[in-house]
Motif scaffolding. Structure first.
Motif, short mmCIF file in Angstrom:
data_model
loop_
_atom_site.label_atom_id
_atom_site.label_comp_id
_atom_site.label_asym_id
_atom_site.label_seq_id
_atom_site.Cartn_x
_atom_site.Cartn_y
_atom_site.Cartn_z
N PRO A 45 0.83 -1.22 0.00
CA PRO A 45 0.00 0.00 0.00
C PRO A 45 0.86 1.25 0.00
N SER A 46 0.37 2.29 -0.65
CA SER A 46 1.09 3.56 -0.72
C SER A 46 0.61 4.57 0.31
N GLY A 47 -0.41 4.23 1.07
CA GLY A 47 -0.93 5.15 2.07
C GLY A 47 -1.63 4.41 3.19
N VAL A 48 -1.92 5.14 4.25
CA VAL A 48 -2.58 4.59 5.44
C VAL A 48 -3.71 5.53 5.83
N ALA A 49 -4.84 4.98 6.20
CA ALA A 49 -5.98 5.76 6.68
C ALA A 49 -6.57 5.06 7.91
N ILE A 50 -6.71 5.79 9.00
CA ILE A 50 -7.30 5.27 10.24
C ILE A 50 -8.40 6.22 10.69
N ARG A 51 -9.36 5.68 11.42
CA ARG A 51 -10.51 6.48 11.82
C ARG A 51 -10.84 6.23 13.28
N THR A 52 -11.33 7.24 13.95
CA THR A 52 -11.80 7.13 15.31
C THR A 52 -12.96 8.09 15.51
N ARG A 53 -13.59 7.97 16.66
CA ARG A 53 -14.78 8.78 16.95
C ARG A 53 -14.43 9.97 17.81
N LEU A 54 -15.06 11.10 17.51
CA LEU A 54 -14.94 12.29 18.34
C LEU A 54 -16.01 12.22 19.42
N LYS A 55 -15.58 11.98 20.65
CA LYS A 55 -16.51 11.80 21.76
C LYS A 55 -16.51 13.02 22.67
N ARG A 104 -7.59 -4.83 0.02
CA ARG A 104 -7.64 -5.17 1.43
C ARG A 104 -6.56 -6.19 1.79
N LEU A 105 -6.40 -7.21 0.97
CA LEU A 105 -5.42 -8.24 1.26
C LEU A 105 -4.00 -7.67 1.23
N THR A 106 -3.70 -6.81 0.27
CA THR A 106 -2.37 -6.22 0.19
C THR A 106 -2.08 -5.35 1.40
N SER A 107 -3.08 -4.57 1.82
CA SER A 107 -2.88 -3.69 2.96
C SER A 107 -2.73 -4.46 4.26
N MET A 108 -3.56 -5.49 4.47
CA MET A 108 -3.50 -6.25 5.71
C MET A 108 -2.28 -7.17 5.76
N GLN A 115 1.15 -5.61 7.04
CA GLN A 115 1.40 -5.50 8.48
C GLN A 115 1.83 -6.82 9.11
N THR A 116 1.59 -7.93 8.45
CA THR A 116 1.94 -9.23 9.00
C THR A 116 3.21 -9.82 8.40
N GLY A 117 3.84 -9.11 7.48
CA GLY A 117 5.05 -9.63 6.85
C GLY A 117 4.81 -10.67 5.79
N ILE A 118 3.59 -10.77 5.29
CA ILE A 118 3.24 -11.74 4.26
C ILE A 118 3.15 -11.02 2.92
N VAL A 119 3.66 -11.65 1.88
CA VAL A 119 3.72 -11.06 0.55
C VAL A 119 2.61 -11.67 -0.30
N VAL A 120 1.96 -10.85 -1.11
CA VAL A 120 0.90 -11.29 -2.01
C VAL A 120 1.49 -11.45 -3.42
N VAL A 121 1.32 -12.63 -4.00
CA VAL A 121 1.80 -12.93 -5.35
C VAL A 121 0.59 -13.01 -6.27
N ALA A 122 0.58 -12.22 -7.33
CA ALA A 122 -0.51 -12.21 -8.30
C ALA A 122 -0.13 -13.08 -9.49
N VAL A 123 -1.04 -13.93 -9.91
CA VAL A 123 -0.80 -14.85 -11.03
C VAL A 123 -1.86 -14.64 -12.10
N ASP A 124 -1.58 -15.14 -13.26
CA ASP A 124 -2.53 -15.07 -14.37
C ASP A 124 -3.71 -16.01 -14.09
N PRO A 125 -4.95 -15.54 -14.21
CA PRO A 125 -6.10 -16.40 -13.86
C PRO A 125 -6.53 -17.36 -14.95
N ALA A 126 -5.81 -17.44 -16.06
CA ALA A 126 -6.27 -18.25 -17.19
C ALA A 126 -6.22 -19.74 -16.86
N TYR A 127 -7.33 -20.43 -17.06
CA TYR A 127 -7.45 -21.89 -17.01
C TYR A 127 -7.16 -22.48 -15.63
#
Length: 543
Positions: free
Chosen positions: A17-27, A407-411, A414-426
């Protein structure tokens, strides 16, 4: 390639991911705090609407000089930093609408091409795997010919708007704007809709600046959670702090990535903030976002040292299977289900929950790579190609390919796991052909999706999708030949099991005992005395 198969793309490591976004509530906001936020948001929202109108009016003639002029006009009504945030948000919204117009134009062009192709074929002609055939009846042909004229007119209008630089954009959202005419169906009153509409059109977001105090001079949040806002010039009388600032009563706390945010704020690094109001719940939220430096991609061979987990994405579940370094499936397949019905928040939560379980399982297995398909159903969603297959179109449109990949790339980052994209043909077809039946047993039933996950993992590792590869020439049945010398390639059953011979497989019993026992006619009938009775011979008498 031979046989009409398309060329497969090489697997690659998906960038993080190239950016981070977090949210919280103003109480713990007071009534005065909420009133100040409403007035600031409404005032800046009016300025943002006027700026967007001016940008759309310029169209393709816009340049840096027009941008500076608009910012100069907004500065006396707000501030220099507020004006910069408004003009930047305007440009991003106009660019997004421009990309959407291009996608719609390409979709219309694809629909017109498909209609012309199918109308040119005879009625009732069959299609192929790559292109559909003609229409089923003359009546359907006539209806599609009328639709072709409608799409051609619509395509001409969209092409003219694209060449002129006109975009269609609504601040607050087109869906909410159209809901105004369907209030009974939406179960809303006019006042409720008006409150949502005004809150959606407010503007309370500011870009960060590195080197400034706490990374943002307009909306400033200290490490201890104190929120202060620089008020626009016309609302400076509402300030309760020096330098025209208003400090909110409540304090915030980021539960997710709070430590990372606190480190950036303490180092005065840029952090952008956005404050928005949820009218349905009556809550205020603040979103913090910042950019991450581009990290160097890990080599593919390095992440596949401990094996890989192949994941096949479906409309209601993720089918996963762990593969060792040699491409062999180990253990049992796993399935992570989710429900993509209901609201957007519910669907997103279901997807995050499934991905969390997948990543936890990967960490338990000590696997550093997850292989997924690089899916893109843009060409498959067209109504003209699959007009009569409504269930198939609904299934394809409901698969969250882009959201799941993001989502998978961003999550996974943080866990040190790499996502490998493959061709979906057949992958589904060859996985079921080579892996589904051999792995199915009496106690374990393998589905087509489980077999596809094995194919995806093997493709990420660079192995072929077949279960066995051809051995070297000298390692075959004969040193200088192959067993196909005895059985030709067209001989049926040459790779089948050996022909069963009757009789036992031990040497203690004659080989023809089974055949003799099976063909001999019994001579004894139950309940009837045999004609030939056994009589013991008398003992010989001796002297």
């Amino acid at each position: 390639m031979d046989g009409g198969l398309r060329e497969l793309a090489a697997p690659f490591v998906a960038p993080g991911p190239s950016g981070v976004a977090i949210r919280t509530r103003l109480k713990r906001l007071t009534a005065v705090d909420e009133e100040v936020l409403r007035r600031v948001g409404a005032h800046l929202g009016t300025l943002a609407s006027g700026d967007l109108k001016a940008r759309c009016r310029d169209g393709l003639k816009h340049d840096a000089g027009a941008w500076a002029t608009r910012k100069r006009e907004l500065t006396p009504l707000s501030s220099a930093r507020w004006a910069g945030s408004i003009t930047k948000a305007t440009h991003e919204q106009w660019a997004l609408a421009r990309r959407g117009a291009l996608a719609h134009l390409q979709s219309l062009q694809a629909g017109v091409r498909m209609l012309r192709h199918r109308l040119s074929l005879p009625v009732g002609s069959k299609g192929s795997k790559k292109a559909p055939g003609g229409y089923r009846s003359r009546r359907e042909w006539h209806a599609k010919s009328r639709r072709l004229r409608v799409l051609e007119d619509r395509l001409a209008r969209e092409r003219a708007a694209w060449e002129a630089g006109r975009v269609h954009v609504v601040r607050g959202g087109r869906r909410l704007a159209r809901m105004r005419h369907q209030l009974p169906a939406a179960q809303l009153t006019e006042d409720q809709w008006r409150a949502r509409w005004e809150a959606a059109r407010w503007f309370l977001q500011a870009d960060g600046e590195s080197g400034k105090r706490y990374g943002n001079e307009t909306i400033r949040i200290s490490p201890d959670g104190q929120v202060s806002i620089r008020l626009p010039a016309p609302l400076a009388g509402l300030a309760n702090a020096p330098h025209g600032r208003y400090v909110l009563t409540g304090r915030i706390h980021f539960a997710h990535r709070g430590t990372e945010w606190a480190d950036r704020v303490a180092a005065n690094r840029a952090v952008a903030y956005r404050i928005h109001h949820d009218v349905q719940r009556g809550r205020w939220y603040v979103t913090a976002s910042w950019q991450k430096p581009v990290t160097q991609t890990v080599p593919l061979a390095a992440v596949l040292v401990g094996g890989v987990i192949g994941v096949d994405m479906n409309a209601d579940h993720l089918a996963a299977w762990r593969l060792d370094v040699h491409g062999n499936p180990t253990g049992s397949p796993r399935r992570f289900c989710y429900d993509l019905t209901g609201t957007t928040q519910h669907r997103d939560a279901q997807l995050r929950h499934a991905l969390t379980r997948l990543l936890n399982w990967a960490r338990t297995c000590n696997v550093r790579a997850i292989a997924v398909e690089d899916l893109d159903f843009t060409a498959e969603k067209t109504r003209e190609k699959h007009g009569g297959r409504k269930r198939f179109r609904r299934l394809i449109a409901g698969m969250p390919t882009g959201r799941l990949r993001a989502r998978l790339t961003s999550m996974a980052d943080q866990t040190g796991i790499v996502v490998v994209a493959v061709d979906p043909a057949y992958t589904s077809k060859w996985g079921a052909q080579h892996w589904q039946k051999p792995l199915t047993s009496t106690i374990r039933k393998i589905t087509r999706h489980d077999a596809a996950s094995i194919a995806i993992g093997r493709r990420a590792q660079g192995y072929p999708l077949r279960r066995r590869t051809t051995p070297p020439r000298a390692h075959r049945s004969d040193v200088h030949g192959h067993r196909i010398v005895q059985a030709g390639g067209d001989a049926p059953g040459r790779e089948g099991p050996r022909r069963r011979l009757p009789g036992p497989r031990t040497r203690s019993v004659p080989p023809d005992a089974e055949r003799t026992r099976a063909t001999r006619t019994p001579t004894t009938v139950r309940g009837v005395r045999s004609e030939r009775e056994w009589v013991q011979d008398p003992l010989p008498l001796t002297d």
